[in-house]
Design a protein around this motif. Structure first.
Motif, PDB file in Angstrom:
ATOM      1  N   UNK A   1      33.565  31.854  27.914  1.00 35.27           N
ATOM      2  CA  UNK A   1      34.840  32.501  28.240  1.00 35.27           C
ATOM      3  C   UNK A   1      34.631  33.613  29.255  1.00 35.27           C
ATOM      4  N   UNK A   2      33.536  34.350  29.134  1.00 34.68           N
ATOM      5  CA  UNK A   2      33.227  35.387  30.107  1.00 34.68           C
ATOM      6  C   UNK A   2      32.993  34.789  31.490  1.00 34.68           C
ATOM      7  N   UNK A   3      32.281  33.656  31.527  1.00 37.42           N
ATOM      8  CA  UNK A   3      32.022  33.000  32.805  1.00 37.42           C
ATOM      9  C   UNK A   3      33.319  32.484  33.420  1.00 37.42           C
ATOM     10  N   UNK A   4      34.204  31.919  32.608  1.00 33.76           N
ATOM     11  CA  UNK A   4      35.487  31.427  33.121  1.00 33.76           C
ATOM     12  C   UNK A   4      36.345  32.575  33.636  1.00 33.76           C
ATOM     13  N   UNK A   5      36.297  33.717  32.936  1.00 33.61           N
ATOM     14  CA  UNK A   5      37.063  34.896  33.374  1.00 33.61           C
ATOM     15  C   UNK A   5      36.529  35.431  34.699  1.00 33.61           C
ATOM     16  N   UNK A   6      35.200  35.545  34.809  1.00 34.53           N
ATOM     17  CA  UNK A   6      34.603  36.049  36.050  1.00 34.53           C
ATOM     18  C   UNK A   6      34.887  35.105  37.210  1.00 34.53           C
ATOM     19  N   UNK A   7      34.841  33.803  36.958  1.00 34.04           N
ATOM     20  CA  UNK A   7      35.115  32.828  38.005  1.00 34.04           C
ATOM     21  C   UNK A   7      36.570  32.906  38.463  1.00 34.04           C
ATOM     22  N   UNK A   8      37.474  33.134  37.535  1.00 38.17           N
ATOM     23  CA  UNK A   8      38.898  33.146  37.878  1.00 38.17           C
ATOM     24  C   UNK A   8      39.353  34.435  38.544  1.00 38.17           C
ATOM     25  N   UNK A   9      38.635  35.536  38.332  1.00 38.77           N
ATOM     26  CA  UNK A   9      39.162  36.819  38.790  1.00 38.77           C
ATOM     27  C   UNK A   9      38.383  37.502  39.903  1.00 38.77           C
ATOM     28  N   UNK A  10      37.131  37.147  40.126  1.00 35.53           N
ATOM     29  CA  UNK A  10      36.317  37.926  41.061  1.00 35.53           C
ATOM     30  C   UNK A  10      35.701  37.065  42.156  1.00 35.53           C
ATOM     31  N   UNK A  11      35.491  37.686  43.309  1.00 32.87           N
ATOM     32  CA  UNK A  11      34.740  37.071  44.399  1.00 32.87           C
ATOM     33  C   UNK A  11      33.262  37.305  44.110  1.00 32.87           C
ATOM     34  N   UNK A  12      32.450  36.277  44.283  1.00 28.87           N
ATOM     35  CA  UNK A  12      31.014  36.426  44.027  1.00 28.87           C
ATOM     36  C   UNK A  12      30.352  37.046  45.252  1.00 28.87           C
ATOM     37  N   UNK A  13      29.737  38.235  45.097  1.00 29.89           N
ATOM     38  CA  UNK A  13      29.070  38.844  46.249  1.00 29.89           C
ATOM     39  C   UNK A  13      27.783  38.125  46.656  1.00 29.89           C
ATOM     40  N   UNK A  14      27.214  37.313  45.769  1.00 30.18           N
ATOM     41  CA  UNK A  14      25.958  36.628  46.070  1.00 30.18           C
ATOM     42  C   UNK A  14      26.188  35.394  46.939  1.00 30.18           C
ATOM     43  N   UNK A  15      27.128  34.530  46.513  1.00 34.72           N
ATOM     44  CA  UNK A  15      27.343  33.285  47.271  1.00 34.72           C
ATOM     45  C   UNK A  15      28.668  33.268  48.026  1.00 34.72           C
ATOM     46  N   UNK A  16      29.429  34.358  47.980  1.00 33.97           N
ATOM     47  CA  UNK A  16      30.663  34.531  48.748  1.00 33.97           C
ATOM     48  C   UNK A  16      31.729  33.477  48.424  1.00 33.97           C
ATOM     49  N   UNK A  17      31.860  33.097  47.164  1.00 31.72           N
ATOM     50  CA  UNK A  17      32.917  32.161  46.795  1.00 31.72           C
ATOM     51  C   UNK A  17      34.155  32.927  46.358  1.00 31.72           C
ATOM     52  N   UNK A  18      35.298  32.351  46.611  1.00 32.80           N
ATOM     53  CA  UNK A  18      36.576  32.973  46.274  1.00 32.80           C
ATOM     54  C   UNK A  18      36.860  32.827  44.782  1.00 32.80           C
ATOM     55  N   UNK A  19      37.779  33.629  44.249  1.00 30.29           N
ATOM     56  CA  UNK A  19      38.159  33.468  42.843  1.00 30.29           C
ATOM     57  C   UNK A  19      38.698  32.063  42.582  1.00 30.29           C
ATOM     58  N   UNK A  20      38.277  31.504  41.474  1.00 32.38           N
ATOM     59  CA  UNK A  20      38.697  30.158  41.108  1.00 32.38           C
ATOM     60  C   UNK A  20      37.691  29.081  41.469  1.00 32.38           C
ATOM     61  N   UNK A  21      36.692  29.416  42.275  1.00 31.07           N
ATOM     62  CA  UNK A  21      35.675  28.452  42.669  1.00 31.07           C
ATOM     63  C   UNK A  21      34.344  28.805  42.007  1.00 31.07           C
ATOM     64  N   UNK A  22      33.577  27.808  41.542  1.00 28.75           N
ATOM     65  CA  UNK A  22      32.312  28.094  40.859  1.00 28.75           C
ATOM     66  C   UNK A  22      31.232  28.589  41.827  1.00 28.75           C
TER      67      UNK A  22
END
Length: 106
Positions: A58-79
């Protein structure tokens, strides 16, 4: 009559009698199937877990849905990915994405 000393005002979160809830609880849990705003359960759904924190999926799904990943530069909603290769199921989100998701909530 005696005047009693006045106490400091109580914060609203304490007055309600409930601790503040984790923002990940607003999402449905992909692992145990717990509904939005409900605590995580066992996989069968019969017993609620003792811990108050959401389960890691659930934490991973929340982070994926709400935040941009600074490491791989993916937008919210994308793994998250490593150079186009999806991350393994053991760590589906980069650690930096968790910290990025917690910043607006704090």
């Amino acid at each position: 009559m005696t005047d009693r000393p006045r106490s400091a005002p109580m914060p609203a979160a304490l007055r309600a009698g409930r601790p503040p809830r984790h923002p990940a609880l607003a999402h449905r849990c992909p692992w145990c199937g717990a509904a939005e705003n409900a605590r995580c359960t066992t996989r069968s759904g019969r017993t609620r877990t003792v811990r108050l924190d959401p389960c890691p999926a659930r934490l991973a799904a929340w982070a994926t849905a709400t935040a941009v990943c600074p490491t791989c530069q993916t937008a919210p909603g994308y793994p998250c990915h490593d150079n186009g290769i999806p991350l393994p199921d053991t760590s589906p989100v980069h650690n930096a994405r968790y910290t990025e998701a917690e910043e607006p909530a704090a």
